[in-house]
Design an enzyme around this catalytic site. Structure first.
Site, PDB file in Angstrom:
ATOM      1  N   ASN A  96      52.724 -58.746   2.609  1.00  0.00           N
ATOM      2  CA  ASN A  96      51.544 -58.318   3.777  1.00  0.00           C
ATOM      3  C   ASN A  96      50.128 -58.206   3.215  1.00  0.00           C
ATOM      4  O   ASN A  96      49.803 -56.867   2.541  1.00  0.00           O
ATOM      5  CB  ASN A  96      51.946 -57.293   4.475  1.00  0.00           C
ATOM      6  CG  ASN A  96      50.992 -56.701   5.477  1.00  0.00           C
ATOM      7  OD1 ASN A  96      50.056 -57.226   5.814  1.00  0.00           O
ATOM      8  ND2 ASN A  96      51.504 -55.628   6.168  1.00  0.00           N
TER       9      ASN A  96
ATOM     10  N   LYS B  20      50.457 -55.324   0.409  1.00  0.00           N
ATOM     11  CA  LYS B  20      51.693 -54.514   0.359  1.00  0.00           C
ATOM     12  C   LYS B  20      52.921 -55.683   0.072  1.00  0.00           C
ATOM     13  O   LYS B  20      52.980 -56.762   0.496  1.00  0.00           O
ATOM     14  CB  LYS B  20      51.899 -53.914   1.871  1.00  0.00           C
ATOM     15  CG  LYS B  20      50.752 -52.885   2.072  1.00  0.00           C
ATOM     16  CD  LYS B  20      51.247 -52.343   3.303  1.00  0.00           C
ATOM     17  CE  LYS B  20      50.075 -51.430   4.027  1.00  0.00           C
ATOM     18  NZ  LYS B  20      50.279 -51.279   5.523  1.00  0.00           N
TER      19      LYS B  20
ATOM     20  N   ARG C 162      53.381 -61.645   6.401  1.00  0.00           N
ATOM     21  CA  ARG C 162      52.712 -61.343   7.612  1.00  0.00           C
ATOM     22  C   ARG C 162      51.279 -62.011   7.844  1.00  0.00           C
ATOM     23  O   ARG C 162      50.571 -62.024   6.998  1.00  0.00           O
ATOM     24  CB  ARG C 162      52.230 -59.854   7.536  1.00  0.00           C
ATOM     25  CG  ARG C 162      51.543 -59.256   8.748  1.00  0.00           C
ATOM     26  CD  ARG C 162      51.045 -57.970   8.764  1.00  0.00           C
ATOM     27  NE  ARG C 162      50.446 -57.599   9.982  1.00  0.00           N
ATOM     28  CZ  ARG C 162      49.266 -56.914   9.980  1.00  0.00           C
ATOM     29  NH1 ARG C 162      48.650 -56.222   8.943  1.00  0.00           N
ATOM     30  NH2 ARG C 162      48.477 -56.638  11.030  1.00  0.00           N
TER      31      ARG C 162
ATOM     32  N   HIS D 133      49.863 -56.662  16.918  1.00  0.00           N
ATOM     33  CA  HIS D 133      51.037 -56.034  16.774  1.00  0.00           C
ATOM     34  C   HIS D 133      52.334 -56.356  17.217  1.00  0.00           C
ATOM     35  O   HIS D 133      53.184 -55.664  17.617  1.00  0.00           O
ATOM     36  CB  HIS D 133      50.797 -54.413  17.323  1.00  0.00           C
ATOM     37  CG  HIS D 133      49.486 -53.714  16.836  1.00  0.00           C
ATOM     38  ND1 HIS D 133      48.585 -53.227  17.608  1.00  0.00           N
ATOM     39  CD2 HIS D 133      49.153 -53.193  15.663  1.00  0.00           C
ATOM     40  CE1 HIS D 133      47.580 -52.808  16.749  1.00  0.00           C
ATOM     41  NE2 HIS D 133      47.936 -52.723  15.582  1.00  0.00           N
TER      42      HIS D 133
ATOM     43  N   GLY E 193      49.145 -46.176  16.506  1.00  0.00           N
ATOM     44  CA  GLY E 193      48.624 -46.196  15.225  1.00  0.00           C
ATOM     45  C   GLY E 193      47.120 -46.102  15.165  1.00  0.00           C
ATOM     46  O   GLY E 193      46.404 -45.783  16.117  1.00  0.00           O
ATOM     47  N   ASN E 194      46.617 -46.303  13.909  1.00  0.00           N
ATOM     48  CA  ASN E 194      45.230 -46.395  13.819  1.00  0.00           C
ATOM     49  C   ASN E 194      44.630 -47.428  14.850  1.00  0.00           C
ATOM     50  O   ASN E 194      43.528 -47.342  15.398  1.00  0.00           O
ATOM     51  CB  ASN E 194      44.621 -46.698  12.323  1.00  0.00           C
ATOM     52  CG  ASN E 194      43.249 -46.172  12.192  1.00  0.00           C
ATOM     53  OD1 ASN E 194      42.800 -45.251  12.678  1.00  0.00           O
ATOM     54  ND2 ASN E 194      42.848 -46.826  10.964  1.00  0.00           N
TER      55      ASN E 194
ATOM     56  N   ARG F 232      38.088 -48.069  16.727  1.00  0.00           N
ATOM     57  CA  ARG F 232      37.588 -49.158  17.732  1.00  0.00           C
ATOM     58  C   ARG F 232      37.525 -48.548  18.983  1.00  0.00           C
ATOM     59  O   ARG F 232      38.405 -47.861  19.707  1.00  0.00           O
ATOM     60  CB  ARG F 232      38.528 -50.374  17.728  1.00  0.00           C
ATOM     61  CG  ARG F 232      38.418 -51.059  16.483  1.00  0.00           C
ATOM     62  CD  ARG F 232      39.547 -52.166  16.124  1.00  0.00           C
ATOM     63  NE  ARG F 232      40.615 -51.356  15.193  1.00  0.00           N
ATOM     64  CZ  ARG F 232      41.791 -52.169  15.089  1.00  0.00           C
ATOM     65  NH1 ARG F 232      42.193 -53.312  15.653  1.00  0.00           N
ATOM     66  NH2 ARG F 232      42.646 -51.394  14.231  1.00  0.00           N
TER      67      ARG F 232
ATOM     68  N   ASP G 190      41.242 -39.683  12.161  1.00  0.00           N
ATOM     69  CA  ASP G 190      42.816 -39.293  12.167  1.00  0.00           C
ATOM     70  C   ASP G 190      43.254 -37.981  13.297  1.00  0.00           C
ATOM     71  O   ASP G 190      42.654 -37.154  13.350  1.00  0.00           O
ATOM     72  CB  ASP G 190      42.843 -38.398  10.772  1.00  0.00           C
ATOM     73  CG  ASP G 190      44.185 -38.265  10.184  1.00  0.00           C
ATOM     74  OD1 ASP G 190      44.836 -37.697  11.111  1.00  0.00           O
ATOM     75  OD2 ASP G 190      44.379 -38.531   8.800  1.00  0.00           O
TER      76      ASP G 190
ATOM     77  N   GLY H 199      52.545 -44.242  13.654  1.00  0.00           N
ATOM     78  CA  GLY H 199      51.816 -43.232  13.297  1.00  0.00           C
ATOM     79  C   GLY H 199      51.959 -41.910  14.364  1.00  0.00           C
ATOM     80  O   GLY H 199      52.403 -41.156  14.085  1.00  0.00           O
TER      81      GLY H 199
ATOM     82  N   GLU I 294      55.252 -41.905  16.593  1.00  0.00           N
ATOM     83  CA  GLU I 294      56.373 -41.530  16.105  1.00  0.00           C
ATOM     84  C   GLU I 294      56.292 -40.152  15.796  1.00  0.00           C
ATOM     85  O   GLU I 294      57.428 -39.333  15.572  1.00  0.00           O
ATOM     86  CB  GLU I 294      56.634 -42.209  14.534  1.00  0.00           C
ATOM     87  CG  GLU I 294      57.271 -43.704  15.177  1.00  0.00           C
ATOM     88  CD  GLU I 294      57.056 -44.497  13.722  1.00  0.00           C
ATOM     89  OE1 GLU I 294      57.407 -44.086  12.623  1.00  0.00           O
ATOM     90  OE2 GLU I 294      56.886 -45.733  13.784  1.00  0.00           O
ATOM     91  N   ASN I 295      55.145 -39.597  15.464  1.00  0.00           N
ATOM     92  CA  ASN I 295      54.906 -38.283  14.723  1.00  0.00           C
ATOM     93  C   ASN I 295      54.191 -37.281  15.611  1.00  0.00           C
ATOM     94  O   ASN I 295      54.406 -35.977  15.350  1.00  0.00           O
ATOM     95  CB  ASN I 295      54.111 -38.413  13.555  1.00  0.00           C
ATOM     96  CG  ASN I 295      54.886 -39.189  12.502  1.00  0.00           C
ATOM     97  OD1 ASN I 295      55.737 -38.861  11.977  1.00  0.00           O
ATOM     98  ND2 ASN I 295      54.038 -40.276  12.118  1.00  0.00           N
TER      99      ASN I 295
ATOM    100  N   GLU J 118      57.774 -53.332  10.579  1.00  0.00           N
ATOM    101  CA  GLU J 118      57.216 -54.670  10.487  1.00  0.00           C
ATOM    102  C   GLU J 118      57.944 -55.508   9.333  1.00  0.00           C
ATOM    103  O   GLU J 118      58.301 -56.648   9.568  1.00  0.00           O
ATOM    104  CB  GLU J 118      55.744 -55.010  10.473  1.00  0.00           C
ATOM    105  CG  GLU J 118      55.086 -54.474  11.953  1.00  0.00           C
ATOM    106  CD  GLU J 118      53.575 -54.006  11.619  1.00  0.00           C
ATOM    107  OE1 GLU J 118      53.500 -53.028  11.009  1.00  0.00           O
ATOM    108  OE2 GLU J 118      52.989 -54.424  12.470  1.00  0.00           O
TER     109      GLU J 118
HETATM  110  P1  AMP Z   1      49.425 -45.929  11.349  1.00  0.00           P
HETATM  111  O1  AMP Z   1      48.165 -46.964  11.613  1.00  0.00           O
HETATM  112  O2  AMP Z   1      50.692 -46.357  12.330  1.00  0.00           O
HETATM  113  O3  AMP Z   1      49.780 -45.615  10.107  1.00  0.00           O
HETATM  114  O4  AMP Z   1      48.994 -44.477  11.961  1.00  0.00           O
HETATM  115  C1  AMP Z   1      47.941 -43.703  11.854  1.00  0.00           C
HETATM  116  C2  AMP Z   1      47.755 -42.637  12.599  1.00  0.00           C
HETATM  117  O5  AMP Z   1      49.172 -41.841  12.730  1.00  0.00           O
HETATM  118  C3  AMP Z   1      46.540 -41.701  12.385  1.00  0.00           C
HETATM  119  O6  AMP Z   1      45.771 -41.435  13.209  1.00  0.00           O
HETATM  120  C4  AMP Z   1      47.288 -40.409  11.774  1.00  0.00           C
HETATM  121  O7  AMP Z   1      46.521 -39.392  12.137  1.00  0.00           O
HETATM  122  C5  AMP Z   1      48.580 -40.465  12.867  1.00  0.00           C
HETATM  123  N1  AMP Z   1      49.510 -39.625  12.529  1.00  0.00           N
HETATM  124  C6  AMP Z   1      50.399 -39.503  11.385  1.00  0.00           C
HETATM  125  N2  AMP Z   1      51.334 -38.614  11.238  1.00  0.00           N
HETATM  126  C7  AMP Z   1      50.852 -37.841  12.547  1.00  0.00           C
HETATM  127  C8  AMP Z   1      51.120 -36.349  12.968  1.00  0.00           C
HETATM  128  N3  AMP Z   1      52.088 -35.759  12.281  1.00  0.00           N
HETATM  129  N4  AMP Z   1      50.532 -35.941  14.404  1.00  0.00           N
HETATM  130  C9  AMP Z   1      49.641 -36.832  14.697  1.00  0.00           C
HETATM  131  N5  AMP Z   1      49.044 -37.997  14.363  1.00  0.00           N
HETATM  132  C10 AMP Z   1      49.697 -38.448  13.079  1.00  0.00           C
END
Ligand code: AMP
Length: 412
Positions: free
Chosen positions: A6, A13, A89, A178, A208-209, A239, A281, A329, A332-333, A383
């Protein structure tokens, strides 16, 4: 063994799978390509190391990956010949590719033709493919596109109401992103629900980001938030997401900004970062909001409101939904973000159980409240695995001959 590569705009990666995809033998990243603080990480199982590694470009980064994979100390490859297929990818397949394909010279040419859609990504993807063709001369390469899954989005949802001739002459339309993640997550969700995907309408929230919401009806993407570029839809890390294009004319004509400045604002200074003034973040934003930072509270409100509104729109587009799926990110979290999004949309049949929501990571993926009409799931995206599945499917004996007849062969 199957190697997945990727190439991002400034990183490379990789993951190495056993031929049956049962195990990831090694994985790694060469990051911050072109920067003095570049580094490389290489993991074999849980054992790994990170070291400084300054690389000038993706060609160098590919060399760093090869060294790590072949290293007698921590490598897992005895020789390049042990690689049986490589999956890549690719960010943008334009309107040419609606599925994954075996790479040949025609495909490489088509990738060059699509490069203007993703100038930071497609050229890097092409370098990854060309290096792999050189390094593993006997092994087939498969290209898996982020845009391909969304090629089923119908004209009523992918066309903009611009002059039709202008759009069609220049490929101006919604492409979406995505797609590999949404495809993997939707298939996994159907398996978890033990229902055929053809019978399900679902909304996947890839948070995610970058952020994509995807309306998936019967396993096919029918609408998606990201459009022609990579910033429409919901606000993302940096963005902007959707905003009135008249603002661009205002910034240029009234405030005297250059188009480059406006582009920089839209892609790098907006979204959660622009709203909060603190960070892109989500963890930092949630922590600061809890401590009373009003700009961060506002950023959370805007983010979750836009997502909730889009879920409602997609439910209307599909005549209701059976499943809502969170991934990536944030999806899931963050139990907090999921709870905020799902608050007060019980009228759609979406209700989550707070206890299951809090324990979703590593726990029950189905976080729906008892009796909820819609199943709400948390599904980790993968992915690389999706790319590996397509790579194995397209490199089975006999498939290459089929592709010669149909260069747009879809993996399924
Ligand atoms: P990704 O692009 O899928 O890697 O996601 C990145 C985003 O996931 C960032 O904004 C991180 O702050 C957020 N993220 C990761 N872990 C957590 C968490 N435990 N709580 C809230 N946001 C998270």
């Amino acid at each position: 063994m199957i190697l997945i590569i990727n190439c991002g705009s400034s990183s490379l990666k990789y993951q190495l799978y056993t031929p049956d995809l049962a195990k990831v033998l090694a994985s790694g990243i060469v990051a911050k390509i072109g920067e003095p603080e570049g580094y490389a990480e290489h993991f074999v199982g849980r054992r790994g190391e990170r070291r400084h590694s300054e690389t000038a470009n993706h060609h160098d980064a590919f060399g760093v990956m090869m060294e790590a994979l072949l290293s007698p100390e921590y490598g897992v490859l005895e020789c390049p010949g042990a690689i049986t297929a490589i999956g890549h990818r690719v960010v943008h397949g334009g309107a040419i590719f609606f599925g994954s394909v075996l790479v040949d010279d025609c495909v490489i040419q088509a990738l060059h033709d699509c490069a203007h859609f993703a100038p930071l990504h497609n050229p890097a993807n092409i370098v990854g493919i060309e290096e792999a063709r050189r390094a593993f001369p006997g092994a087939p390469n498969v290209a898996v596109f982020d845009t391909a899954f969304h090629q089923t989005v119908p004209p009523k949802a992918h066309l903009y109401a611009l002059p039709f001739e202008l759009s069609t002459a220049h490929g101006i339309r919604r492409y979406g992103f995505h797609g590999t993640s949404c495809r993997y997550v939707s298939q996994t969700a159907a398996e978890l629900l033990n229902r055929p995907i053809e019978a399900l309408s679902m909304v996947v929230c890839h948070l995610g980001n970058g952020v994509t919401l995807d309306a998936i009806d019967g396993g096919k993407s029918v609408d998606t938030t990201i459009g022609f570029g990579t910033f429409s839809g919901v606000a993302m890390g940096t963005r902007a997401g959707d905003f009135d294009p008249a603002i661009i004319f205002h910034l240029v004509k009234e405030l005297g900004m250059s188009l480059d400045q406006v582009e920089e604002i839209c892609y790098r200074k907006s979204g959660l970062l622009g709203l909060s003034g603190l960070s892109n973040d989500m963890r930092e934003i949630c922590t600061a909001a809890e401590k009373g930072n009003t700009r961060c509270q506002l950023a959370l409100e805007v983010f979750t409101y836009q997502i909730r509104k889009t879920i409602g729109a997609y439910a209307a587009a599909m005549g209701g939904i059976d499943a809502l799926v969170f991934t990536a990110g944030i999806g899931e979290n963050s139990a907090e973000i999921r709870a905020r999004i799902c608050a007060d949309i019980g009228f759609l049949g979406i209700e989550i159980d707070p206890r299951l929501n809090a324990a979703a990571r590593g726990g029950d993926p189905n976080i729906s409240a008892a009796g909820a009409r819609v199943a709400t799931l948390v599904v980790p995206t993968d992915e690389e695995r999706m790319i590996a599945i397509d790579t194995v499917a397209l490199t089975r004996p006999g498939v290459a001959a089929m592709q010669e007849e149909s260069p747009r062969l879809a993996a399924e």
